[in-house]
Write an enzyme that holds these catalytic residues in place. Structure first.
Site, short mmCIF file in Angstrom:
data_model
loop_
_atom_site.label_atom_id
_atom_site.label_comp_id
_atom_site.label_asym_id
_atom_site.label_seq_id
_atom_site.Cartn_x
_atom_site.Cartn_y
_atom_site.Cartn_z
N GLY A 86 -13.76 8.39 59.40
CA GLY A 86 -12.76 9.29 59.96
C GLY A 86 -11.95 10.01 58.91
CB SER A 113 -15.42 9.46 62.92
OG SER A 113 -14.27 8.76 63.35
CE1 TYR A 136 -12.69 3.06 65.62
CE2 TYR A 136 -12.45 5.34 64.91
CZ TYR A 136 -12.68 4.00 64.62
OH TYR A 136 -12.89 3.63 63.31
CB THR A 162 -16.15 1.53 66.56
OG1 THR A 162 -17.08 2.33 65.83
CG2 THR A 162 -15.49 0.56 65.60
CE LYS A 245 -19.68 1.16 62.19
NZ LYS A 245 -18.35 0.66 61.86
CG HIS A 269 -14.17 -1.10 60.68
ND1 HIS A 269 -14.36 -0.65 61.96
CD2 HIS A 269 -13.51 -0.12 60.04
CE1 HIS A 269 -13.82 0.56 62.08
NE2 HIS A 269 -13.31 0.91 60.92
#
Length: 374
Positions: A86, A113, A136, A162, A245, A269
């Site tokens: 990001g 992202s 996200y 994620t 993820k 991560h």
């Protein structure tokens, strides 16, 4: 390559990182390089590769090598994708657009992202190679659904969800520098230009009251209440393959398959969320064994060189994600820096595959490596 002129950009990962440290803004470098807490997980990710040694074989025809793999119906020239990173605008003004052009030049897929510095549509327009979108999962279901719809409409070919970031990790470097890029307007374009997000605001223009808009963004960024039952929401709002993820436990991997996901990414991560977490590479073999051939298993967290990719693939990964190396390339050289990093990585991978006595990625299995003696 070796014609008497040294390369413009560092070749070794360590030199890339040091050059980035010298050239980038202190806060930007800390944000990319840093990890959670004492950063023991970042260090453990790197050390985990040393526990496995490649066993080269001889007298095998490796004059022609095939690095290609297939994922979700697309053939990739190599088992490498660009990890979602990001706020790339803190590294270079052209951010994800420069990365997309470099990915095009080399033919490596890019995962874009949610918190990119350009909108997903702008990135997709620039991207000619395979593109996936990383979600996200917003606490506002309307925003999450909108992102899924926009990603599919933009032409992305898979959704990477994620799940290890319902909240931001305890990142001491950022805290000491009092730095969070979102609060400076970085990485929020997808939100501020999203109709569902704007419906949360009292004004149609998020920039008219940026403080209130940023507060709304922080409020809805992640959802700590998610459970397995919520996965059905994703399938209701997209027909694209869904890849989870942040998987680190074989039971979670098996349960994900039971819930119908299409792929997994073994990742911690990059050590940015939980200090002291298991190295992602240590989690990989059990997860690969748990799911077998049911779904593709990708690997993220600690890939620096071609030999790292070989060890991850030998331990069960179908492909790997490259992260910090290309981010540093972007920071020190924009599109050219990213392209140099990718070409070096792929050349290293190709050469090391051949020198290990294998002619294709398909030949990389547990016989390729052994545990190092301690």
């Amino acid at each position: 390559m070796l014609e008497g002129e040294p390369p413009e950009f560092p070749v070794a990962y360590e030199d890339l990182e040091e050059r980035a440290r010298e050239e980038l803004d202190e806060k930007a470098f800390a944000y990319v390089a840093g990890g959670a807490g004492a950063e023991s997980t970042v260090e453990a990710n790197d050390r985990a590769f040393d526990a496995w040694q490649i066993v080269p074989r001889i007298l095998r025809d490796v004059s022609d090598r095939d690095l290609s793999v297939e994922l979700f119906g697309s053939e990739l020239s190599a088992p490498v994708l660009l990890a979602p990173i990001g706020v790339q605008g803190i590294l270079h003004d052209e951010a994800e657009l420069a990365v997309a052009r470099a990915a095009n030049a080399v033919g490596v897929p890019m995962i874009s992202s949610s918190v990119s510095s350009y909108t997903m549509e702008e990135i997709a327009d620039e991207l000619e190679t395979t593109g996936w979108f990383q979600l996200y999962w917003s606490a506002d279901r309307d925003v999450a659904a909108s992102f899924l719809e926009r990603a599919e409409d933009a032409g992305f070919e898979a959704i990477v969800v994620t799940l290890d970031t319902p909240k931001m990790g305890w990142r001491e470097r950022d805290i000491e520098l009092a730095y969070l890029p979102f609060l400076e307007g970085q990485g929020i374009r997808n939100y501020f230009e999203d109709d569902a997000f704007c419906d949360r605001l009292e004004t149609d223009d998020p920039w008219a009251d940026p403080e209130a808009s940023l507060e709304s963004f922080i409020d809805c960024f992640g959802d700590a209440s998610l459970t397995w039952d919520d996965l059905s929401f994703l399938r209701e709002h997209t027909d694209l393959p869904i890849v989870l993820k942040g998987v680190l436990h074989p039971d979670d991997a098996s349960r994900a398959v039971e819930h119908g996901v299409d792929g997994l990414i073994v990742s911690n991560h990059g050590g940015r969320q939980v200090d002291g977490a298991i190295p992602a590479l240590e989690a990989l073999p059990e997860i690969a064994e748990a799911v077998g051939d049911d779904v593709p298993v990708l690997f993220d967290s600690g890939i620096r060189r071609g030999s790292d990719a070989i060890r991850a693939i030998a331990l069960g990964a179908d492909a790997v994600l490259l992260g910090r190396p290309y981010a540093y390339g972007l920071g020190i050289g924009g599109e050219d820096g990213v392209e140099a990093v990718l070409r070096n990585f792929l050349a290293d991978l190709d050469l090391t595959v051949g020198l290990s006595g294998r002619a294709s990625v398909d030949e990389l299995d547990r016989s390729t490596i052994r545990r190092a003696e301690r």
